[in-house]
Design a protein around this motif. Structure first.
Motif, PDB file in Angstrom:
ATOM      1  N   ALA A   1       0.840  -1.214   0.000  1.00  0.00           N
ATOM      2  CA  ALA A   1       0.000   0.000   0.000  1.00  0.00           C
ATOM      3  C   ALA A   1       0.870   1.257   0.000  1.00  0.00           C
ATOM      4  O   ALA A   1       0.578   2.238  -0.696  1.00  0.00           O
ATOM      5  CB  ALA A   1      -0.928  -0.011   1.220  1.00  0.00           C
ATOM      6  N   VAL A   2       1.944   1.209   0.763  1.00  0.00           N
ATOM      7  CA  VAL A   2       2.866   2.357   0.835  1.00  0.00           C
ATOM      8  C   VAL A   2       3.587   2.536  -0.503  1.00  0.00           C
ATOM      9  O   VAL A   2       3.708   3.661  -1.020  1.00  0.00           O
ATOM     10  CB  VAL A   2       3.875   2.143   1.998  1.00  0.00           C
ATOM     11  N   ALA A   3       4.057   1.437  -1.063  1.00  0.00           N
ATOM     12  CA  ALA A   3       4.755   1.513  -2.358  1.00  0.00           C
ATOM     13  C   ALA A   3       3.801   2.027  -3.438  1.00  0.00           C
ATOM     14  O   ALA A   3       4.200   2.818  -4.301  1.00  0.00           O
ATOM     15  CB  ALA A   3       5.320   0.146  -2.732  1.00  0.00           C
ATOM     16  N   ASP A   4       2.544   1.605  -3.372  1.00  0.00           N
ATOM     17  CA  ASP A   4       1.540   2.115  -4.322  1.00  0.00           C
ATOM     18  C   ASP A   4       1.478   3.637  -4.292  1.00  0.00           C
ATOM     19  O   ASP A   4       1.440   4.286  -5.338  1.00  0.00           O
ATOM     20  CB  ASP A   4       0.143   1.571  -3.970  1.00  0.00           C
ATOM     21  N   VAL A   5       1.453   4.183  -3.087  1.00  0.00           N
ATOM     22  CA  VAL A   5       1.420   5.646  -2.962  1.00  0.00           C
ATOM     23  C   VAL A   5       2.670   6.245  -3.604  1.00  0.00           C
ATOM     24  O   VAL A   5       2.594   7.224  -4.358  1.00  0.00           O
ATOM     25  CB  VAL A   5       1.313   6.080  -1.471  1.00  0.00           C
ATOM     26  N   ALA A   6       3.827   5.639  -3.331  1.00  0.00           N
ATOM     27  CA  ALA A   6       5.084   6.161  -3.899  1.00  0.00           C
ATOM     28  C   ALA A   6       5.028   6.164  -5.426  1.00  0.00           C
ATOM     29  O   ALA A   6       5.421   7.144  -6.071  1.00  0.00           O
ATOM     30  CB  ALA A   6       6.266   5.335  -3.403  1.00  0.00           C
ATOM     31  N   PHE A   7       4.520   5.077  -6.009  1.00  0.00           N
ATOM     32  CA  PHE A   7       4.442   5.005  -7.474  1.00  0.00           C
ATOM     33  C   PHE A   7       3.432   6.014  -8.013  1.00  0.00           C
ATOM     34  O   PHE A   7       3.698   6.722  -8.981  1.00  0.00           O
ATOM     35  CB  PHE A   7       4.097   3.579  -7.930  1.00  0.00           C
ATOM     36  N   GLN A   8       2.271   6.079  -7.360  1.00  0.00           N
ATOM     37  CA  GLN A   8       1.227   6.998  -7.852  1.00  0.00           C
ATOM     38  C   GLN A   8       1.642   8.459  -7.767  1.00  0.00           C
ATOM     39  O   GLN A   8       1.265   9.268  -8.612  1.00  0.00           O
ATOM     40  CB  GLN A   8      -0.052   6.824  -7.036  1.00  0.00           C
ATOM     41  N   ARG A   9       2.412   8.799  -6.772  1.00  0.00           N
ATOM     42  CA  ARG A   9       2.796  10.204  -6.558  1.00  0.00           C
ATOM     43  C   ARG A   9       4.120  10.559  -7.211  1.00  0.00           C
ATOM     44  O   ARG A   9       4.648  11.652  -6.992  1.00  0.00           O
ATOM     45  CB  ARG A   9       2.884  10.512  -5.056  1.00  0.00           C
ATOM     46  N   GLY A  10       4.674   9.628  -7.992  1.00  0.00           N
ATOM     47  CA  GLY A  10       5.935   9.929  -8.679  1.00  0.00           C
ATOM     48  C   GLY A  10       7.112  10.063  -7.723  1.00  0.00           C
ATOM     49  O   GLY A  10       8.103  10.730  -8.039  1.00  0.00           O
ATOM     50  N   LEU A  11       7.025   9.415  -6.578  1.00  0.00           N
ATOM     51  CA  LEU A  11       8.131   9.498  -5.618  1.00  0.00           C
ATOM     52  C   LEU A  11       9.095   8.316  -5.749  1.00  0.00           C
ATOM     53  O   LEU A  11      10.214   8.361  -5.244  1.00  0.00           O
ATOM     54  CB  LEU A  11       7.581   9.522  -4.186  1.00  0.00           C
ATOM     55  N   ALA A  12       8.652   7.267  -6.440  1.00  0.00           N
ATOM     56  CA  ALA A  12       9.460   6.050  -6.551  1.00  0.00           C
ATOM     57  C   ALA A  12      10.596   6.262  -7.549  1.00  0.00           C
ATOM     58  O   ALA A  12      10.539   7.173  -8.372  1.00  0.00           O
ATOM     59  CB  ALA A  12       8.572   4.893  -6.985  1.00  0.00           C
ATOM     60  N   ASP A  13      11.598   5.384  -7.487  1.00  0.00           N
ATOM     61  CA  ASP A  13      12.717   5.579  -8.409  1.00  0.00           C
ATOM     62  C   ASP A  13      12.580   4.719  -9.665  1.00  0.00           C
ATOM     63  O   ASP A  13      13.533   4.131 -10.136  1.00  0.00           O
ATOM     64  CB  ASP A  13      14.061   5.359  -7.706  1.00  0.00           C
ATOM     65  N   GLY A  14      11.358   4.660 -10.187  1.00  0.00           N
ATOM     66  CA  GLY A  14      11.132   3.913 -11.425  1.00  0.00           C
ATOM     67  C   GLY A  14       9.643   3.796 -11.652  1.00  0.00           C
ATOM     68  O   GLY A  14       8.852   4.251 -10.817  1.00  0.00           O
ATOM     69  N   PRO A  15       9.259   3.200 -12.790  1.00  0.00           N
ATOM     70  CA  PRO A  15       7.834   3.031 -13.072  1.00  0.00           C
ATOM     71  C   PRO A  15       7.221   1.939 -12.196  1.00  0.00           C
ATOM     72  O   PRO A  15       7.934   1.069 -11.692  1.00  0.00           O
ATOM     73  CB  PRO A  15       7.815   2.610 -14.542  1.00  0.00           C
TER      74      PRO A  15
END
Ligand SMILES: O=C([O-])CC(=O)C(=O)O
Ligand SMILES: [Mg+2]
Length: 531
Positions: A499-513
């Motif tokens: 759930a946390v990683a989902d937020v990171a991906f959705q908000r463009g905070l993650a280091d990849g797609p």
């Protein structure tokens, strides 16, 4: 021989014949080859003969220093039995006795004498850290200033990261920032291991912590830094200063908030209430209280009430009484809850009688503050009152589980900060569970690391709270448990991490797609304690 002394590689008597031959171990071990299961059984057998929890802590610590895989195997497979020893409440006592029980250092000790050289010091750490838990020891659990002895807390928190969420032990770095202590008992203790001087304050403190923050992020790019057990005056300031530029969070503010909100969601499933209709009275007005209240306000607003109305449903009592508008000397974080049009009230019981809360949440580290009178009054006011006694360790708990049920005729919806055994009352059995941030931080950390998130946001803690609440089953609720059972913690952590990683991906905070399967990504990164 070096292999036998490296806790990350050592298997002890479980090295096989062929490994012994290939690795130069022949003659260095007794001839019998044991399985990990037999080794784990031996550890448990020994542990159970030890008379005190502190001795068990020391024994487990020694195992941690000898053989990490076996240590984590034992912790993971016996989490109900072991967590109270390596974590709260025993870890509190271990911190108080840290100098006395010291055997081997674990983690990094960075003192104010190291100013100007912290980056150089960090190079001595032999692993690439992905996760740092750091304290300055000023407010260890509810025990106050324990100075460098506070190291037990980052060590314990990081053990739970590996055990409960599979963050690799090699990626974990416990840090104590030793800026001195104002605890005279420690300053006079011959076994105290920290700097024997009073705490650094003001500009000197700020620049010391800043040097650490910059050095840590440079030495370990992308590292997640968890602030733990700082005093209120530092905790809010540091979180504010770094949260928008660095991958940081404060567990006592944000982790505790998420676990408490999840507990409220569970309690409301039992009594049929809505969050937006609750009135919550906090005993305490520090990191935990305002952290929880802030997240509750966001969650109430998500149910459609205005911010002003949501704020008005959350009240704080501190050592000077009810926090109300116009009171002198109120600090920044309390101001949101300093409601106007309310006369001052000096004590908690009168505040309950006046405000008629549906929930009381104890986070002030005042042991026994939920007196029989307090509990009975909550039971008069509510069919099923919500009572969270979250202060740690057990000596600081606002009430015991038994008292919570007894004085409310078994009607309390109860959570506690430290573990309590099940309670039987009038033939009914209650299984209280811990409203402790240990349900939250392991999964949050795993999700942040797995996604490579640049920041840790409140939205992630909101997602974590909802996910944790979703993990609570009807069978849990039926026995009075507002959280899932501990043996399910790795499964729970995976869900929170996803759930946390989902937020990171959705908000463009993650280091990849975003990958197709976030849960699989999370699981692929988890450490399993096997040889
Ligand atoms: O460590 C715990 O048990 C919870 C916590 O963060 C604290 O009490 O400071
Ligand atoms: Mg803490």
């Amino acid at each position: 021989m070096a292999l036998l002394r490296d806790p990350l590689l050592n298997k002890g008597t479980a090295f096989t014949e062929s490994e012994r031959a290939a690795l130069g171990l022949r003659g260095l071990l007794p001839p019998c080859v044991l399985t990990m299961e037999t080794q784990a059984q031996r550890v448990l057998t020994n542990l159970r003969t030890l008379p005190t929890d502190l001795e068990k802590y020391v024994a487990l610590n020694a195992l941690h220093d000898r053989n990490e895989a076996l240590f984590f195997r034992v912790v993971v497979d016996n989490i109900d039995e072991i967590q109270p020893i390596i974590y709260t409440p025993t870890v509190g006592l271990a911190c108080q006795k840290y100098g006395l029980i010291f055997q081997r250092p674990r983690g990094m000790f960075i003192s104010s004498r190291d100013r100007g050289q912290i980056a150089e010091l960090l190079k001595n750490w032999p692993y690439q850290a992905k996760l740092i838990v750091v304290t300055d020891g000023e407010r260890i659990l509810g025990l106050g200033d324990l100075g460098a002895n506070g190291m037990g807390i980052p060590v314990g928190k990081l053990s739970l990261y590996s055990a409960c969420a599979g963050v690799h032990p090699e990626a974990c770095l416990p840090v104590v920032l030793d800026v001195g202590t104002n605890n005279d008992e420690l300053l006079n203790d011959p076994y105290y291991l920290g700097l024997r001087e009073r705490r650094l304050t003001g500009e000197a403190y700020d620049s010391f912590v800043d040097e650490f923050m910059q050095a840590a992020r440079k030495t370990f790019p992308g590292v997640l830094i968890q602030f733990e057990d700082f005093a209120n005056h530092s905790a809010f300031k540091l979180l504010h200063k770094y949260r928008d530029e660095a991958c940081v969070f404060n567990d006592d503010i944000q982790g505790t908030a998420a676990v408490a909100l999840a507990g409220l969601f569970s309690a409301l499933r039992v009594n049929g209430g809505k969050l937006k209709d609750q009135k919550i009275l906090f005993l305490g007005a520090g990191e935990a209280a305002t952290g929880i209240a802030d997240l509750v306000v966001s969650a109430m607003m998500a149910e459609g009430v205005s911010e002003a109305d949501a704020l008005r449903r959350n009240w704080l009592v501190d050592s000077r009484g009810l926090v109300v508008g116009g009171r002198q000397g109120l600090h920044g974080h309390k101001l949101r809850y300093a409601h106007a049009d309310q006369a001052p009230i000096a004590d908690f019981l009168t505040a309950i009688r006046t405000l008629k809360p549906t929930a009381i949440i104890g986070v002030a580290a005042v042991g026994g503050a939920f007196t029989p009178e307090v509990l009975k009054t909550m039971a008069e006011l509510n069919e099923q009152p919500i009572v969270f006694a979250l202060s740690n360790p057990t000596s600081k708990a606002e009430c015991s589980a038994e008292d919570a049920y007894r004085y409310t005729e078994g009607r309390a919806l109860f959570a506690c900060g430290s573990p309590y055994d099940p309670v039987t009352l009038n033939g009914r059995s209650f299984v209280p569970r811990q409203g402790n941030n240990s349900y939250i931080f392991p999964g949050v950390g795993l999700g942040v690391i797995a996604s490579g998130s640049k920041l840790v946001t409140d939205e992630m803690f909101m997602a974590a709270a909802h996910t944790l609440a979703d993990c609570v089953g009807k069978d849990d609720l039926a026995q009075g448990s507002l959280y899932p059972s501990l043996p399910r913690i790795r499964e729970v952590s995976v869900r929170i991490a996803a759930a946390v990683a989902d937020v990171a991906f959705q908000r463009g905070l993650a280091d990849g797609p975003a990958p197709n399967d976030v849960k699989a990504l999370v699981q692929s990164q988890m450490y399993e304690p096997h040889y």
